[in-house]
Design an enzyme around this catalytic site. Structure first.
Site, PDB file in Angstrom:
ATOM      1  N   ASP A 271      -9.499  10.159  -0.334  1.00  0.00           N
ATOM      2  CA  ASP A 271     -10.147  11.431  -0.016  1.00  0.00           C
ATOM      3  C   ASP A 271      -9.664  12.435  -1.050  1.00  0.00           C
ATOM      4  OD1 ASP A 271      -7.572  12.059   1.169  1.00  0.00           O
ATOM      5  OD2 ASP A 271      -8.345  11.437   3.121  1.00  0.00           O
TER       6      ASP A 271
ATOM      7  N   HIS B 280      -4.975   9.673  -1.655  1.00  0.00           N
ATOM      8  CA  HIS B 280      -5.233  10.927  -0.933  1.00  0.00           C
ATOM      9  C   HIS B 280      -4.906  12.054  -1.918  1.00  0.00           C
ATOM     10  CE1 HIS B 280      -5.755   8.992   2.935  1.00  0.00           C
ATOM     11  NE2 HIS B 280      -4.616   8.343   2.785  1.00  0.00           N
TER      12      HIS B 280
ATOM     13  N   ASN C 145       0.850  -1.188   0.000  1.00  0.00           N
ATOM     14  CA  ASN C 145       0.000   0.000   0.000  1.00  0.00           C
ATOM     15  C   ASN C 145       0.887   1.241   0.000  1.00  0.00           C
ATOM     16  OD1 ASN C 145      -2.807   0.880   0.376  1.00  0.00           O
ATOM     17  ND2 ASN C 145      -2.198   1.581   2.413  1.00  0.00           N
TER      18      ASN C 145
ATOM     19  N   GLU D  82      -7.532   4.389   0.294  1.00  0.00           N
ATOM     20  CA  GLU D  82      -7.721   5.403   1.355  1.00  0.00           C
ATOM     21  C   GLU D  82      -8.196   6.716   0.734  1.00  0.00           C
ATOM     22  OE1 GLU D  82      -4.217   5.811   3.810  1.00  0.00           O
ATOM     23  OE2 GLU D  82      -3.864   3.656   3.887  1.00  0.00           O
TER      24      GLU D  82
HETATM   25  O1  9MR Z   1      -6.355   8.547   9.511  1.00  0.00           O
HETATM   26  C1  9MR Z   1      -5.290   8.160  10.364  1.00  0.00           C
HETATM   27  C2  9MR Z   1      -5.165   9.152  11.500  1.00  0.00           C
HETATM   28  O2  9MR Z   1      -6.287   9.046  12.354  1.00  0.00           O
HETATM   29  C3  9MR Z   1      -3.894   8.875  12.269  1.00  0.00           C
HETATM   30  O3  9MR Z   1      -3.718   9.883  13.240  1.00  0.00           O
HETATM   31  C4  9MR Z   1      -2.720   8.852  11.319  1.00  0.00           C
HETATM   32  C5  9MR Z   1      -1.462   8.572  12.043  1.00  0.00           C
HETATM   33  O4  9MR Z   1      -0.391   8.375  11.206  1.00  0.00           O
HETATM   34  O5  9MR Z   1      -2.921   7.853  10.343  1.00  0.00           O
HETATM   35  C6  9MR Z   1      -4.029   8.114   9.533  1.00  0.00           C
HETATM   36  O6  9MR Z   1      -4.148   7.132   8.539  1.00  0.00           O
HETATM   37  C7  9MR Z   1      -3.088   7.046   7.598  1.00  0.00           C
HETATM   38  C8  9MR Z   1      -2.968   5.607   7.165  1.00  0.00           C
HETATM   39  O7  9MR Z   1      -2.783   4.784   8.275  1.00  0.00           O
HETATM   40  C9  9MR Z   1      -1.845   5.425   6.169  1.00  0.00           C
HETATM   41  N1  9MR Z   1      -1.967   6.318   5.075  1.00  0.00           N
HETATM   42  C10 9MR Z   1      -2.185   7.714   5.377  1.00  0.00           C
HETATM   43  C11 9MR Z   1      -3.365   7.853   6.329  1.00  0.00           C
HETATM   44  C12 9MR Z   1      -3.645   9.304   6.580  1.00  0.00           C
HETATM   45  O8  9MR Z   1      -2.580   9.904   7.239  1.00  0.00           O
END
Ligand code: 9MR
Length: 511
Positions: free
Chosen positions: A290, A257, A217, A288
């Site tokens: 957005d 993203h 990923n 993921e």
């Molecule tokens: O959405 C997640 C957020 O709540 C956390 O604080 C963050 C910490 O690193 O991670 C976010 O999710 C991430 C995902 O695990 C990996 N790809 C990027 C995502 C957005 O940052």
């Protein structure tokens, strides 16, 4: 279920005028008309009908009814990360949040994507661990949920930012060793955390008899190009990894993203990039998603709803793009709330649908459409006007008067040749070409394809072939893993360029 009741009601409402019209027209056999195809009213149902899942990231404190009504897949947003569940020796702890999410998904028929096993970030007690400890953790985590997890992100975000195309220079990748100094970690004597983690994960899945598929990923890997049209080196590096370790990797997540970062744009070649990974035989997920609602810096940004349409369409148009996951339900609860990148507003389960929601629903309801995948050569296109000079005559030998000096006509010698066809995905100022090399009636051990680009066209990027030349007459030859092609079978390579490349006539020679 509430959702199916609601759907049935809407179906009958839309069906009614058609029935009335038929009666007015005097038709008796209502069933003889083409039945109106009822649009599904949830993302989950519309996606399922199109043959993919539509999911979201969630947390145990957000298990509202809308979650399973609208979404057929769930990724724990934070509850399966090593900093939550790993001990320093690779054991498990604090799995209650993850368990709750898995159980909720199970009882609501939702697919689960496990996220994530090997990651430089949020590593918690595993930070700095050896491969052996990582392997212990991989085994414990996979075994805990077995086939309840359909897809595991085994390795997350292994590539550096800023389009360098390199691995991250951070643990765990600092364990890597390039023994022969050739610039990659793919050789037998090299150490590669990606390879070793996937090998371990595959062993565990096989030993447990699980149906779990193993994914890699990453973000900023979505398009073939980045803003301005240059090659997306990060995507190319990921492609090389998947191709090299294909036997252990089942699926690829393009995080998606999309925002104003020049490497995070929605490029016109998103579909072509999904397709080239799919052509390796892996499933592709937009894992993921957005989309910033104000992509002022984006090449093709139009409006959020429109951008969502483009992204969903790109996936739908590739059969092996089997799932889309948005990274949360509502803007206010998103990691990037200020960019308002999701499909709902509101909070705490009281959510309102945005224009982007309706755009996605509509696009999903259109299904996978009749648009052919970009890399499938058009079957009706005849071969180029001038047949390749080295290709022997067509397979049917002249029936009536064989030349007296030729050997007996009963068994025509196998044609040790090849043909090549090109399919193009073009946009203003650029293109991606996929070339299919098909062996004749005898196997081939190597191939070479020559073609002449129209003036103004230039190649910027090639995969699955060696290349000589960038413009005008260019030559491509096989790389070590795709030179052997069995009789009648094919392999494909691709290239990307600027300008226009219509009317290419490839000439294939085989060895
Ligand atoms: O959405 C997640 C957020 O709540 C956390 O604080 C963050 C910490 O690193 O991670 C976010 O999710 C991430 C995902 O695990 C990996 N790809 C990027 C995502 C957005 O940052």
């Amino acid at each position: 279920m509430g959702s199916s009741l609601r759907r049935r009601r809407i179906v009958s409402r839309t069906a009614l005028p058609a029935a009335v019209m038929l009666l007015v027209g005097g038709a008796v056999a209502v069933q003889s008309g083409t039945p109106a195809v009822a649009a599904e009213t949830t993302l989950r149902a519309a996606a399922a009908k199109a043959g993919l899942f539509f999911g979201t990231a969630s947390s145990p404190n957000r298990l509202y009814p809308i979650l399973s009504q609208e979404f057929g897949q769930l990724t724990p947003e934070n509850d399966m990360k090593p900093d939550r569940i790993a001990t320093s020796s690779g054991g498990l702890q604090n799995t209650s949040g993850a368990d709750q999410l898995v159980n909720h998904a199970q009882s609501n028929g939702m697919v689960v994507r496990g996220h994530t096993l090997v990651w430089h970030s949020q590593a918690g007690a595993l930070q700095g661990a050896s491969q052996s400890t990582l392997n212990t953790f991989i085994g414990n985590a996979i075994n805990r949920w077995g086939s309840k997890i359909a897809y595991w992100d085994v390795v997350n975000e292994s590539l550096e930012d800023n389009n360098t195309g390199r691995r991250r220079n951070q643990w765990p990748h600092t364990m890597n060793r390039d023994a022969n100094g050739d610039g990659d970690f793919f050789d037998a004597g090299d150490t590669d955390v990606i390879r070793d983690s996937f090998i371990r994960a595959k062993q565990v899945v096989q030993a447990g008899g699980y149906s779990t598929k193993l994914c890699i990923n990453d973000y900023d890997v979505e398009g073939l190009t980045v803003k301005g049209g240059g090659p997306n080196r990060k995507a190319n590096a990921l492609y090389d990894i998947v191709r090299t370790y294909r036997q252990y990797i089942d699926c690829v997540g393009f995080q998606s993203h999309f925002n104003d970062n020049p490497n995070s744009i929605i490029s016109n070649d998103l579909q072509a990039n999904i397709q080239r990974f799919a052509d390796l035989g892996v499933e592709v997920h937009l894992s993921e998603v957005d989309i910033d609602d104000d992509l002022s810096n984006n090449d093709i940004g139009a409006g959020q709803a429109d951008n969502y349409r483009k992204v969903v369409r790109a996936c739908l148009n590739v059969a092996k793009c089997t799932g889309i996951t948005v990274w949360g339900i509502s803007d206010s609860e998103s990691w990037r709330s200020s960019e308002r990148g999701l499909l709902f507003t509101g909070g705490n389960g009281n959510y309102q649908k945005k224009a982007a929601y309706y755009a996605v629903l509509d696009e999903l309801n259109k299904g996978r459409t009749t648009t052919p995948p970009t890399t499938t050569p058009p079957p009706t296109t005849p071969p180029p006007t001038t047949p390749p000079p080295t290709t022997p005559p067509p397979t049917t030998p002249p029936p009536t008067t064989p030349p007296p000096t030729t050997p007996p006509p009963t068994t025509p010698p196998p044609t040790n040749g090849c043909t090549a066809t090109v399919s193009l995905n073009s946009w203003t100022g650029g293109f991606v070409a996929t070339v299919r090399v098909t062996a004749g009636s005898a196997p081939i051990q190597g191939w070479n394809v020559q073609l002449t680009l129209p003036s103004g066209a230039a190649i910027t990027n090639v995969w699955s072939a060696e290349r000589t030349g960038t413009s005008g007459s260019v030559q491509f030859s096989n790389v070590n893993y795709n030179g052997s092609v069995a009789a009648g079978q094919y392999t494909e390579f691709g290239f990307q360029g600027t300008g226009s490349a219509t009317g290419l006539t490839p000439v294939c020679t085989a060895s």
